[in-house]
Design a protein around this motif. Structure first.
Motif, short mmCIF file in Angstrom:
data_model
loop_
_atom_site.label_atom_id
_atom_site.label_comp_id
_atom_site.label_asym_id
_atom_site.label_seq_id
_atom_site.Cartn_x
_atom_site.Cartn_y
_atom_site.Cartn_z
N THR A 181 -26.42 46.28 61.16
CA THR A 181 -27.15 47.53 60.92
C THR A 181 -27.80 47.47 59.54
O THR A 181 -27.13 47.16 58.55
CB THR A 181 -26.21 48.74 60.99
OG1 THR A 181 -25.63 48.80 62.30
CG2 THR A 181 -26.96 50.03 60.71
N LEU A 182 -29.08 47.77 59.47
CA LEU A 182 -29.79 47.74 58.20
C LEU A 182 -29.26 48.84 57.28
O LEU A 182 -29.21 50.01 57.66
CB LEU A 182 -31.29 47.91 58.42
CG LEU A 182 -32.17 47.88 57.17
CD1 LEU A 182 -32.11 46.51 56.49
CD2 LEU A 182 -33.62 48.22 57.52
N ILE A 183 -28.90 48.44 56.06
CA ILE A 183 -28.38 49.38 55.07
C ILE A 183 -29.46 49.75 54.06
O ILE A 183 -29.60 50.90 53.64
CB ILE A 183 -27.16 48.78 54.34
CG1 ILE A 183 -26.02 48.54 55.33
CG2 ILE A 183 -26.71 49.69 53.21
CD1 ILE A 183 -24.85 47.79 54.72
N GLY A 184 -30.24 48.77 53.65
CA GLY A 184 -31.28 49.01 52.66
C GLY A 184 -32.11 47.78 52.43
O GLY A 184 -31.81 46.70 52.95
N GLN A 185 -33.16 47.92 51.65
CA GLN A 185 -34.00 46.77 51.32
C GLN A 185 -34.67 46.98 49.98
O GLN A 185 -34.85 48.12 49.52
CB GLN A 185 -35.04 46.51 52.40
CG GLN A 185 -36.10 47.59 52.55
CD GLN A 185 -37.10 47.25 53.65
OE1 GLN A 185 -36.73 46.88 54.75
NE2 GLN A 185 -38.38 47.38 53.34
#
Length: 293
Positions: free
Chosen positions: A142-146
């Motif tokens: 799951t993408l948390i941040g970038q």
């Protein structure tokens, strides 16, 4: 098992001007996947092949990471995907990105280059040749941040303005994620967000001087960062070499090279005890072992 070097190679495939179109789509899908084993484990003393696998899975291998649990993570720039394989398995446990489909949204990559993995399973993807961003994911994908935005060689860049983030290393005990920012000719380190998620991407350290070359691979052990740089032709020819930097302040501690001189270094790894470095080169396709004092 974790101190045996593992190589991710392209077999007979070469990345050249005919490999991708202007939109970064792979042109040679019809040729099929590489039909030789692309992931090879070597004996660290003799260099003999101990294990190999990966035939029929990949089209243009790029980055490889083996995490503390023995999982193998790879990126394929033709597929625009990243893969996780559990130990002794050739079936992916996790795939992110859309097959052969470059993009810049949350569900796509564009030629992803490198992966760094925490002991918790949290991982980071350098994406890469087109998007110039670093993405943080939970262990389940799951993408948390970038962080990251397009940089320019013509003007001074902020640390999060990348120009091909080509390599990643996580210094977990310092909660520090370091990037080989290739075309900016620098090493940049950021807060990894493992202890305080809201601090993810906060700039921490930058190399104290422009490298005489472009940093391709990066690894670390303790308070030291190791990187290898390729040739640079902007202000005279700069030859490939290795650099050792302080992880605390980014200062260059040492420069080094192989006996015959590195030609085209592409990646670097270090043993768990910090005593051995391995540098992988493309053309010549060789792996060089360095014993550290």
């Amino acid at each position: 098992m974790f101190d045996r070097p593992v190589v991710f190679h392209r077999g007979p495939v070469t990345w050249d001007s005919t490999s991708f179109d202007i939109s970064h789509r792979y042109r040679k899908i019809a040729d099929g996947p590489i039909d030789v084993d692309t992931i090879v484990t070597l004996d660290p003393v003799t260099g003999d092949v101990l294990k190999s696998w990966g035939s029929g899975l990949f089209y243009m291998p790029h980055g490889l990471t083996v995490d503390v649990n023995g999982n193998t993570w790879v990126t394929d720039v033709a597929l625009h995907q990243i893969f996780k394989f559990k130990p002794n398995s050739t079936k992916p446990a996790l795939i992110l990105g859309r097959r052969f489909s470059p993009g810049s949204d949350e569900n796509h990559f564009c030629k992803p280059t490198s992966i760094a993995v925490a002991s918790t399973g949290t991982f980071y993807v350098a994406d890469g040749y087109c998007n110039n961003r670093i993405m943080m994911y939970s262990s389940g994908g799951t993408l948390i941040g970038q962080i990251g935005r397009q940089g320019s060689q013509l003007f001074p860049n902020m640390l999060d303005q990348f120009l091909i983030p080509h390599g990643l290393v996580l210094i977990e005990d310092q909660d520090k994620l370091c990037v080989a920012d290739r075309e900016n000719s620098r090493i940049s380190c950021f807060n990894a967000g493992l202890k305080e998620l809201e601090r993810f991407g906060e700039p921490l350290v930058v190399s104290d001087t422009k490298f005489s070359g472009r940093p391709y691979g990066i690894t670390a052990h303790g308070a030291r960062i190791f990187t290898v740089t390729g040739s640079s032709f902007g202000w005279g020819i700069q030859r490939p070499k290795g650099h050792t930097l302080s992880a605390e302040n980014g200062k260059v501690i040492d420069t080094w090279n192989s006996l015959n001189g590195l030609k085209n270094p592409h990646d670097i790894a270090i043993s768990s005890d910090g005593n051995t470095l391995y540098v992988a080169e493309i053309g010549p396709n060789i792996l060089t072992k360095f014993d550290l004092e």
